[in-house]
Design a protein around this motif. Structure first.
Motif, PDB file in Angstrom:
ATOM      1  N   VAL A  22       0.857  -1.179   0.000  1.00 14.28           N
ATOM      2  CA  VAL A  22       0.000   0.000   0.000  1.00 14.28           C
ATOM      3  C   VAL A  22       0.897   1.234   0.000  1.00 14.28           C
ATOM      4  O   VAL A  22       1.729   1.407   0.893  1.00 14.28           O
ATOM      5  CB  VAL A  22      -0.931   0.019   1.225  1.00 14.28           C
ATOM      6  CG1 VAL A  22      -1.906   1.199   1.136  1.00 14.28           C
ATOM      7  CG2 VAL A  22      -1.696  -1.301   1.350  1.00 14.28           C
ATOM      8  N   VAL A  23       0.728   2.077  -1.015  1.00 13.44           N
ATOM      9  CA  VAL A  23       1.526   3.297  -1.132  1.00 13.44           C
ATOM     10  C   VAL A  23       0.588   4.480  -1.300  1.00 13.44           C
ATOM     11  O   VAL A  23      -0.581   4.327  -1.642  1.00 13.44           O
ATOM     12  CB  VAL A  23       2.520   3.227  -2.318  1.00 13.44           C
ATOM     13  CG1 VAL A  23       3.501   2.084  -2.155  1.00 13.44           C
ATOM     14  CG2 VAL A  23       1.775   3.102  -3.656  1.00 13.44           C
ATOM     15  N   GLY A  24       1.125   5.660  -1.077  1.00  9.39           N
ATOM     16  CA  GLY A  24       0.342   6.871  -1.241  1.00  9.39           C
ATOM     17  C   GLY A  24       0.915   7.990  -0.410  1.00  9.39           C
ATOM     18  O   GLY A  24       1.793   7.770   0.446  1.00  9.39           O
TER      19      GLY A  24
ATOM     20  N   THR B 259      -2.065   3.833   6.737  1.00  8.31           N
ATOM     21  CA  THR B 259      -1.925   3.202   8.044  1.00  8.31           C
ATOM     22  C   THR B 259      -3.279   2.845   8.639  1.00  8.31           C
ATOM     23  O   THR B 259      -3.412   1.827   9.334  1.00  8.31           O
ATOM     24  CB  THR B 259      -1.136   4.123   8.995  1.00  8.31           C
ATOM     25  OG1 THR B 259       0.219   4.209   8.530  1.00  8.31           O
ATOM     26  CG2 THR B 259      -1.114   3.589  10.414  1.00  8.31           C
ATOM     27  N   THR B 260      -4.300   3.648   8.361  1.00  2.86           N
ATOM     28  CA  THR B 260      -5.633   3.326   8.876  1.00  2.86           C
ATOM     29  C   THR B 260      -6.158   2.040   8.258  1.00  2.86           C
ATOM     30  O   THR B 260      -6.827   1.248   8.938  1.00  2.86           O
ATOM     31  CB  THR B 260      -6.606   4.493   8.618  1.00  2.86           C
ATOM     32  OG1 THR B 260      -6.066   5.688   9.194  1.00  2.86           O
ATOM     33  CG2 THR B 260      -7.965   4.223   9.234  1.00  2.86           C
ATOM     34  N   VAL B 261      -5.870   1.788   6.987  1.00  5.76           N
ATOM     35  CA  VAL B 261      -6.232   0.504   6.381  1.00  5.76           C
ATOM     36  C   VAL B 261      -5.558  -0.629   7.134  1.00  5.76           C
ATOM     37  O   VAL B 261      -6.198  -1.626   7.503  1.00  5.76           O
ATOM     38  CB  VAL B 261      -5.839   0.469   4.885  1.00  5.76           C
ATOM     39  CG1 VAL B 261      -5.954  -0.951   4.327  1.00  5.76           C
ATOM     40  CG2 VAL B 261      -6.712   1.413   4.078  1.00  5.76           C
TER      41      VAL B 261
ATOM     42  N   ASP C 219      -7.709   0.110  14.842  1.00  2.00           N
ATOM     43  CA  ASP C 219      -8.711   1.130  14.553  1.00  2.00           C
ATOM     44  C   ASP C 219      -9.974   0.398  14.130  1.00  2.00           C
ATOM     45  O   ASP C 219      -9.922  -0.486  13.256  1.00  2.00           O
ATOM     46  CB  ASP C 219      -8.259   2.058  13.421  1.00  2.00           C
ATOM     47  CG  ASP C 219      -7.175   3.028  13.861  1.00  2.00           C
ATOM     48  OD1 ASP C 219      -7.058   3.269  15.081  1.00  2.00           O
ATOM     49  OD2 ASP C 219      -6.446   3.536  12.999  1.00  2.00           O
ATOM     50  N   VAL C 220     -11.100   0.731  14.738  1.00  7.96           N
ATOM     51  CA  VAL C 220     -12.363   0.062  14.417  1.00  7.96           C
ATOM     52  C   VAL C 220     -13.078   0.871  13.341  1.00  7.96           C
ATOM     53  O   VAL C 220     -13.453   2.024  13.578  1.00  7.96           O
ATOM     54  CB  VAL C 220     -13.247  -0.078  15.666  1.00  7.96           C
ATOM     55  CG1 VAL C 220     -14.588  -0.704  15.312  1.00  7.96           C
ATOM     56  CG2 VAL C 220     -12.538  -0.919  16.720  1.00  7.96           C
TER      57      VAL C 220
ATOM     58  N   VAL D 136       0.779 -11.092   8.047  1.00  5.41           N
ATOM     59  CA  VAL D 136       1.740 -10.219   8.720  1.00  5.41           C
ATOM     60  C   VAL D 136       1.596  -8.817   8.133  1.00  5.41           C
ATOM     61  O   VAL D 136       1.649  -8.637   6.907  1.00  5.41           O
ATOM     62  CB  VAL D 136       3.189 -10.718   8.559  1.00  5.41           C
ATOM     63  CG1 VAL D 136       4.120  -9.899   9.448  1.00  5.41           C
ATOM     64  CG2 VAL D 136       3.300 -12.193   8.913  1.00  5.41           C
ATOM     65  N   LEU D 137       1.406  -7.833   9.008  1.00  2.00           N
ATOM     66  CA  LEU D 137       1.162  -6.451   8.611  1.00  2.00           C
ATOM     67  C   LEU D 137       2.381  -5.599   8.971  1.00  2.00           C
ATOM     68  O   LEU D 137       2.855  -5.637  10.106  1.00  2.00           O
ATOM     69  CB  LEU D 137      -0.076  -5.902   9.325  1.00  2.00           C
ATOM     70  CG  LEU D 137      -1.343  -6.760   9.240  1.00  2.00           C
ATOM     71  CD1 LEU D 137      -2.430  -6.181  10.147  1.00  2.00           C
ATOM     72  CD2 LEU D 137      -1.831  -6.870   7.805  1.00  2.00           C
ATOM     73  N   PHE D 138       2.878  -4.842   8.006  1.00  2.00           N
ATOM     74  CA  PHE D 138       4.052  -3.992   8.220  1.00  2.00           C
ATOM     75  C   PHE D 138       3.662  -2.537   7.995  1.00  2.00           C
ATOM     76  O   PHE D 138       3.245  -2.162   6.896  1.00  2.00           O
ATOM     77  CB  PHE D 138       5.170  -4.356   7.237  1.00  2.00           C
ATOM     78  CG  PHE D 138       5.746  -5.722   7.420  1.00  2.00           C
ATOM     79  CD1 PHE D 138       6.826  -5.928   8.264  1.00  2.00           C
ATOM     80  CD2 PHE D 138       5.220  -6.813   6.748  1.00  2.00           C
ATOM     81  CE1 PHE D 138       7.367  -7.191   8.432  1.00  2.00           C
ATOM     82  CE2 PHE D 138       5.746  -8.085   6.908  1.00  2.00           C
ATOM     83  CZ  PHE D 138       6.825  -8.272   7.757  1.00  2.00           C
ATOM     84  N   ASP D 139       3.817  -1.719   9.037  1.00  2.00           N
ATOM     85  CA  ASP D 139       3.489  -0.300   8.931  1.00  2.00           C
ATOM     86  C   ASP D 139       4.770   0.516   8.837  1.00  2.00           C
ATOM     87  O   ASP D 139       5.417   0.795   9.848  1.00  2.00           O
ATOM     88  CB  ASP D 139       2.667   0.140  10.146  1.00  2.00           C
ATOM     89  CG  ASP D 139       2.230   1.599  10.051  1.00  2.00           C
ATOM     90  OD1 ASP D 139       2.309   2.171   8.948  1.00  2.00           O
ATOM     91  OD2 ASP D 139       1.804   2.158  11.083  1.00  2.00           O
ATOM     92  N   GLU D 140       5.143   0.891   7.606  1.00  2.00           N
ATOM     93  CA  GLU D 140       6.361   1.679   7.369  1.00  2.00           C
ATOM     94  C   GLU D 140       7.526   1.138   8.209  1.00  2.00           C
ATOM     95  O   GLU D 140       8.106   1.860   9.034  1.00  2.00           O
ATOM     96  CB  GLU D 140       6.113   3.156   7.706  1.00  2.00           C
ATOM     97  CG  GLU D 140       5.100   3.846   6.827  1.00  2.00           C
ATOM     98  CD  GLU D 140       5.674   4.338   5.507  1.00  2.00           C
ATOM     99  OE1 GLU D 140       6.802   3.931   5.171  1.00  2.00           O
ATOM    100  OE2 GLU D 140       4.993   5.111   4.817  1.00  2.00           O
TER     101      GLU D 140
END
Length: 261
Positions: free
Chosen positions: A43-45, A52-54, A62-63, A177-181
């Protein structure tokens, strides 16, 4: 054991109609995508686009206000999420399907590397300590830190600490597995070692969703790229298509700016 998309053609991740606002600011506007088992979604942008909210929505940190998120057989319709304990229980079931690697390392400073990695399996998942230790040592070998199990976070470089964070996420045996920056807090010379570990995970068949500004890395690892702007997916496709030959002018402007920096 990891899985490949060829062995399992059904989507591992399903996202439909994701909406999220903070106060009066709309952050996500109808996000829809799927990801097959064993694939990497990047995911880029631009900053503030909702990336990050996604990611945090996939992990129920985040709900969302509405929309559906499914990971394998666990699916949550957030518009119908019950209040109170029942709703928190549903969110926790979804959260348990993924492991999150944050921008900062978030390691316990008073615990060794090994103790950091076994914390989740032993405390949250109630696994036998002996088995958790054996699994953790194998994961530390996998991320190139087998000799650092008994050291403390302050004795490690930023890149090494982030690799411990990756091992800690994998120790939970997540489906995604989720990677945030994951490299944004690192000195430039340490970025490569972390990206190499993530690339190895993708090649090994882990299902990953990666928010990153490392465009060249994204092209190497992505099975699909989602370009977000103003809370919506503006363009999607393969890494080569979106990042090398984008159709949308907004995507082209973003890439020109990022690659020229």
């Amino acid at each position: 054991m990891t899985e490949t998309a060829e062995q399992n053609p059904e989507p591992r991740i399903r996202v439909r109609g994701l909406e999220k606002s903070f106060d009066d600011r709309k952050v996500l506007r109808g996000i829809d995508f799927e990801a097959a088992r064993g694939t990497s979604t990047v995911v880029v942008g631009p900053s503030g686009s909702g990336k990050t909210t996604v990611l945090r929505s996939l992990n129920a940190l985040d709900v969302p206000d509405s929309g559906v998120i499914g990971i394998d057989d666990v699916e949550v319709d957030f518009a119908a999420l019950p209040a109170g304990k029942a709703g928190r229980r549903e969110a926790a079931r979804l959260r348990a399907q993924s492991g999150m690697v944050f921008q900062s390392h978030n390691l316990f400073p008073h615990r060794t590397v090994l103790e950091n990695v076994i914390e989740g399996p032993v405390v949250a998942q109630r696994r036998p300590r002996e088995q958790a230790v054996a699994d953790a040592k194998a994961l530390l070998e996998q991320v190139g830190l087998g000799e650092r199990a008994d050291t403390y976070p302050f004795q490690l470089s930023g890149g090494q600490q982030q690799r411990v964070g990756i091992a800690r996420a994998l120790a939970l045996e997540p489906r995604v597995v989720l990677f945030d920056e994951p490299t944004s807090a690192l000195d430039p010379e340490l970025v490569g070692e972390v990206l190499a570990v993530i690339k190895d995970l993708a090649a090994a068949g882990w299902t990953t969703v990666i928010v990153t500004h490392e465009i060249r890395f994204a092209r190497q690892v992505a099975d699909q790229v989602l370009f977000l702007d103003d809370g919506a997916i503006v363009e999607r496709g393969s890494g080569d298509q979106v990042l090398a030959d984008p159709r949308e002018e907004r995507t082209r402007r973003f890439l020109r700016r990022i690659l020229n920096e």
